[in-house]
Design a protein around this motif. Structure first.
Motif, PDB file in Angstrom:
ATOM      1  N   LEU A  74       0.828  -1.201   0.000  1.00  0.00           N
ATOM      2  CA  LEU A  74       0.000   0.000   0.000  1.00  0.00           C
ATOM      3  C   LEU A  74       0.868   1.260   0.000  1.00  0.00           C
ATOM      4  CD1 LEU A  74      -2.760   1.371   0.160  1.00  0.00           C
ATOM      5  CD2 LEU A  74      -2.767   0.953   2.621  1.00  0.00           C
ATOM      6  N   GLN A  75       1.912   1.220   0.806  1.00  0.00           N
ATOM      7  CA  GLN A  75       2.851   2.344   0.859  1.00  0.00           C
ATOM      8  C   GLN A  75       3.440   2.611  -0.537  1.00  0.00           C
ATOM      9  OE1 GLN A  75       3.452   3.732   3.961  1.00  0.00           O
ATOM     10  NE2 GLN A  75       4.697   5.367   3.069  1.00  0.00           N
ATOM     11  N   ALA A  76       3.840   1.548  -1.197  1.00  0.00           N
ATOM     12  CA  ALA A  76       4.425   1.662  -2.543  1.00  0.00           C
ATOM     13  C   ALA A  76       3.388   2.191  -3.531  1.00  0.00           C
ATOM     14  CB  ALA A  76       4.947   0.298  -2.996  1.00  0.00           C
ATOM     15  N   LEU A  77       2.163   1.722  -3.391  1.00  0.00           N
ATOM     16  CA  LEU A  77       1.094   2.148  -4.310  1.00  0.00           C
ATOM     17  C   LEU A  77       0.807   3.645  -4.139  1.00  0.00           C
ATOM     18  CD1 LEU A  77      -0.893   1.178  -6.453  1.00  0.00           C
ATOM     19  CD2 LEU A  77      -2.500   0.598  -4.635  1.00  0.00           C
ATOM     20  N   GLU A  78       0.725   4.096  -2.892  1.00  0.00           N
ATOM     21  CA  GLU A  78       0.489   5.519  -2.640  1.00  0.00           C
ATOM     22  C   GLU A  78       1.633   6.357  -3.218  1.00  0.00           C
ATOM     23  OE1 GLU A  78      -2.097   5.272   1.537  1.00  0.00           O
ATOM     24  OE2 GLU A  78       0.080   5.422   1.609  1.00  0.00           O
ATOM     25  N   ARG A  79       2.831   5.846  -3.075  1.00  0.00           N
ATOM     26  CA  ARG A  79       3.996   6.582  -3.559  1.00  0.00           C
ATOM     27  C   ARG A  79       3.995   6.678  -5.090  1.00  0.00           C
ATOM     28  NH1 ARG A  79       9.479   4.082  -1.846  1.00  0.00           N
ATOM     29  NH2 ARG A  79      10.009   4.080  -4.043  1.00  0.00           N
ATOM     30  N   LEU A  80       3.701   5.553  -5.744  1.00  0.00           N
ATOM     31  CA  LEU A  80       3.736   5.540  -7.206  1.00  0.00           C
ATOM     32  C   LEU A  80       2.591   6.374  -7.791  1.00  0.00           C
ATOM     33  CD1 LEU A  80       5.333   4.526  -9.604  1.00  0.00           C
ATOM     34  CD2 LEU A  80       3.998   2.416  -9.580  1.00  0.00           C
ATOM     35  N   VAL A  81       1.432   6.292  -7.154  1.00  0.00           N
ATOM     36  CA  VAL A  81       0.276   7.090  -7.588  1.00  0.00           C
ATOM     37  C   VAL A  81       0.610   8.589  -7.515  1.00  0.00           C
ATOM     38  CG1 VAL A  81      -2.004   7.835  -6.753  1.00  0.00           C
ATOM     39  CG2 VAL A  81      -1.578   5.428  -7.217  1.00  0.00           C
ATOM     40  N   ALA A  82       1.301   8.986  -6.438  1.00  0.00           N
ATOM     41  CA  ALA A  82       1.699  10.395  -6.297  1.00  0.00           C
ATOM     42  C   ALA A  82       2.778  10.749  -7.317  1.00  0.00           C
ATOM     43  CB  ALA A  82       2.197  10.653  -4.875  1.00  0.00           C
ATOM     44  N   ALA A  83       3.741   9.850  -7.498  1.00  0.00           N
ATOM     45  CA  ALA A  83       4.845  10.119  -8.436  1.00  0.00           C
ATOM     46  C   ALA A  83       4.319  10.284  -9.859  1.00  0.00           C
ATOM     47  CB  ALA A  83       5.868   8.982  -8.377  1.00  0.00           C
ATOM     48  N   LYS A  84       3.227   9.567 -10.182  1.00  0.00           N
ATOM     49  CA  LYS A  84       2.656   9.644 -11.527  1.00  0.00           C
ATOM     50  C   LYS A  84       1.642  10.786 -11.648  1.00  0.00           C
ATOM     51  CE  LYS A  84       4.785   6.183 -13.434  1.00  0.00           C
ATOM     52  NZ  LYS A  84       5.593   6.327 -14.663  1.00  0.00           N
ATOM     53  N   GLY A  85       1.454  11.520 -10.554  1.00  0.00           N
ATOM     54  CA  GLY A  85       0.525  12.651 -10.587  1.00  0.00           C
ATOM     55  C   GLY A  85      -0.941  12.245 -10.633  1.00  0.00           C
ATOM     56  N   LEU A  86      -1.248  10.993 -10.249  1.00  0.00           N
ATOM     57  CA  LEU A  86      -2.638  10.538 -10.282  1.00  0.00           C
ATOM     58  C   LEU A  86      -3.399  11.060  -9.060  1.00  0.00           C
ATOM     59  CD1 LEU A  86      -1.986   6.807 -11.285  1.00  0.00           C
ATOM     60  CD2 LEU A  86      -2.320   8.768 -12.797  1.00  0.00           C
ATOM     61  N   SER A  87      -2.668  11.293  -7.983  1.00  0.00           N
ATOM     62  CA  SER A  87      -3.236  11.879  -6.769  1.00  0.00           C
ATOM     63  C   SER A  87      -2.052  12.463  -6.000  1.00  0.00           C
ATOM     64  CB  SER A  87      -3.978  10.830  -5.935  1.00  0.00           C
ATOM     65  OG  SER A  87      -4.542  11.437  -4.786  1.00  0.00           O
ATOM     66  N   ASN A  88      -2.297  12.966  -4.804  1.00  0.00           N
ATOM     67  CA  ASN A  88      -1.185  13.471  -3.995  1.00  0.00           C
ATOM     68  C   ASN A  88      -1.463  13.173  -2.527  1.00  0.00           C
ATOM     69  OD1 ASN A  88      -2.557  15.869  -2.702  1.00  0.00           O
ATOM     70  ND2 ASN A  88      -2.905  16.308  -4.872  1.00  0.00           N
ATOM     71  N   PRO A  89      -0.420  13.201  -1.696  1.00  0.00           N
ATOM     72  CA  PRO A  89      -0.588  12.785  -0.292  1.00  0.00           C
ATOM     73  C   PRO A  89      -1.681  13.555   0.437  1.00  0.00           C
ATOM     74  CG  PRO A  89       1.745  12.984  -0.830  1.00  0.00           C
ATOM     75  CD  PRO A  89       0.987  13.503  -2.022  1.00  0.00           C
ATOM     76  N   GLN A  90      -1.778  14.865   0.163  1.00  0.00           N
ATOM     77  CA  GLN A  90      -2.770  15.666   0.884  1.00  0.00           C
ATOM     78  C   GLN A  90      -4.188  15.228   0.514  1.00  0.00           C
ATOM     79  OE1 GLN A  90      -3.294  19.757  -0.033  1.00  0.00           O
ATOM     80  NE2 GLN A  90      -4.604  20.001   1.764  1.00  0.00           N
ATOM     81  N   GLU A  91      -4.399  15.031  -0.773  1.00  0.00           N
ATOM     82  CA  GLU A  91      -5.712  14.601  -1.256  1.00  0.00           C
ATOM     83  C   GLU A  91      -6.100  13.244  -0.640  1.00  0.00           C
ATOM     84  OE1 GLU A  91      -7.596  14.934  -5.644  1.00  0.00           O
ATOM     85  OE2 GLU A  91      -6.061  13.395  -5.461  1.00  0.00           O
ATOM     86  N   MET A  92      -5.130  12.337  -0.579  1.00  0.00           N
ATOM     87  CA  MET A  92      -5.396  11.008  -0.015  1.00  0.00           C
ATOM     88  C   MET A  92      -5.723  11.100   1.474  1.00  0.00           C
ATOM     89  SD  MET A  92      -2.687   8.461  -1.961  1.00  0.00           S
ATOM     90  CE  MET A  92      -1.363   9.469  -2.581  1.00  0.00           C
ATOM     91  N   GLN A  93      -4.995  11.972   2.186  1.00  0.00           N
ATOM     92  CA  GLN A  93      -5.225  12.155   3.614  1.00  0.00           C
ATOM     93  C   GLN A  93      -6.631  12.707   3.882  1.00  0.00           C
ATOM     94  OE1 GLN A  93      -3.368  11.261   6.128  1.00  0.00           O
ATOM     95  NE2 GLN A  93      -4.668  12.166   7.720  1.00  0.00           N
ATOM     96  N   VAL A  94      -7.008  13.738   3.104  1.00  0.00           N
ATOM     97  CA  VAL A  94      -8.328  14.356   3.269  1.00  0.00           C
ATOM     98  C   VAL A  94      -9.416  13.327   2.988  1.00  0.00           C
ATOM     99  CG1 VAL A  94      -9.936  16.035   2.255  1.00  0.00           C
ATOM    100  CG2 VAL A  94      -7.582  16.718   2.797  1.00  0.00           C
TER     101      VAL A  94
END
Lengths: 126, 207
Positions: A74-94
């Motif tokens: 999951l950690q890797a998925l969140e990181r790759l999704v952010a790196a690809k600009g599909l989402s960002n950490p703040q958006e996921m947190q909210v």
């Protein structure tokens, strides 16, 4: 054709495929598979990101017994999704907080749905 | 987490919430197709720990003291084998006998002992199963090709977010000398929900 799962080190699996301990793990697994199938990243990129997470965990001295495998997934998925600009950490947190809130305010037996009252619960369009 | 308000739903684990957040964002943005994702998750539903429950059942069949603990305090007995619900739900095991058949359902939604049985099958979540299991359990069981004699009492157990049931099926005949491991391989998910019996092994089979 080689089995793409073979590219993933230490994947908990049996002869028929991956095995999961909890539902969220199957969901996280399926998300990575579908994002890759739909061309948002290659499976090779995915395997490398995951391997990197697993390596960091081993570097922190975590036991390599598979118990935390999907946390790293999951950690890797969140990181790759952010790196690809599909989402960002703040958006996921909210969004995570919005789900927790939805659970707290939904009576038992009703499907849990996100509210539409708050603007930060709306999908963001780019 | 151990003391839930009955009026509201338990907030899932942080990991579950993170996956839900990611999934809902990506679906909304049209980056991943909801139907295709659901189809894949469904494909894995039987892969989530159904053997945990089978191991619990097999242990109860070979170890009478364990069976007694299981029927008295299922949460603790299941915990002995290393399985527990991350949501802190309480487990109750109900035993099938020649005279009593138990069936589990969640009439409100789809509460399910997934730490021992995996993700619920699609039919378990259907409104038809949820409503008809209580009104006409024998009819529902016939649709699962399980025809119980009139002398067998059917008991239906309604699960909640806090209380989840597991059926201890009858040990099939012809397995008297079987190992615990071989017995576990016989136990099916459907038998532990109560919509089936554990089938007797073919004659002459040994394990």
């Amino acid at each position: 054709m080689p089995n793409p799962l073979d590219a993933l080190p230490n994947l908990p699996r049996d002869t028929a495929g991956p095995v999961f301990a909890e539902p969220w793990q199957a969901q996280a697994f399926s998300l990575a598979v579908k994002l890759s199938e739909q061309g948002h990243f290659t499976w090779k990129e995915w395997a490398a990101t995951l391997a990197d997470e697993l390596k960091s965990a081993a570097g922190r001295g975590e036991p390599d017994d598979g118990t935390r495998y999907y946390q790293h997934w999951l950690q890797a998925l969140e990181r790759l999704v952010a790196a690809k600009g599909l989402s960002n950490p703040q958006e996921m947190q909210v969004r995570k907080e919005a789900w927790a809130d939805a659970y707290r305010h939904t009576p038992h037996g009703k499907p849990v749905e996100l509210g539409t009252g708050s603007p930060d619960q709306k999908p963001s369009r780019s | 987490m151990s003391h839930h308000d009955h009026e509201h739903q338990a907030v899932p684990s942080d990991l579950t919430l993170r996956v839900k957040a990611l999934e809902s964002l990506l679906v909304e943005k049209g980056l991943v197709d909801r139907a295709a994702l659901d189809a894949l998750v469904d494909n894995y539903e039987h892969k989530v720990g159904p053997r945990n429950g089978a191991r619990v059942v097999a242990r109860a069949w070979v170890d009478p003291a364990y069976k007694q603990r299981l029927l008295e305090d299922a949460t603790a007995a299941i915990g002995e084998l290393g399985y527990g619900g991350a949501q802190g739900e309480h487990m109750v095991v109900v035993e099938n006998t020649p005279a009593v058949h138990n069936l589990i359902v969640c009439t409100l939604c789809s509460c399910y002992p997934w730490s021992v049985l995996g993700l619920p099958p699609v039919w378990y979540k259907s409104s038809a199963y949820r409503s008809r299991s209580v009104i006409d359990p024998r009819g529902v069981l016939r649709e699962f090709r399980l025809d119980l004699g009139a002398g067998v009492e059917v008991r239906v157990w309604d699960s909640t977010a806090e209380l989840r049931y597991l059926v201890l099926p009858e040990r099939p005949a012809g397995t008297e000398n079987w190992s615990e491991e071989a017995l576990a391989a016989l136990v099916t998910r459907d038998a532990m929900v109560g919509v089936a019996k554990v089938p007797a092994p073919p004659k002459g089979a040994t394990a």
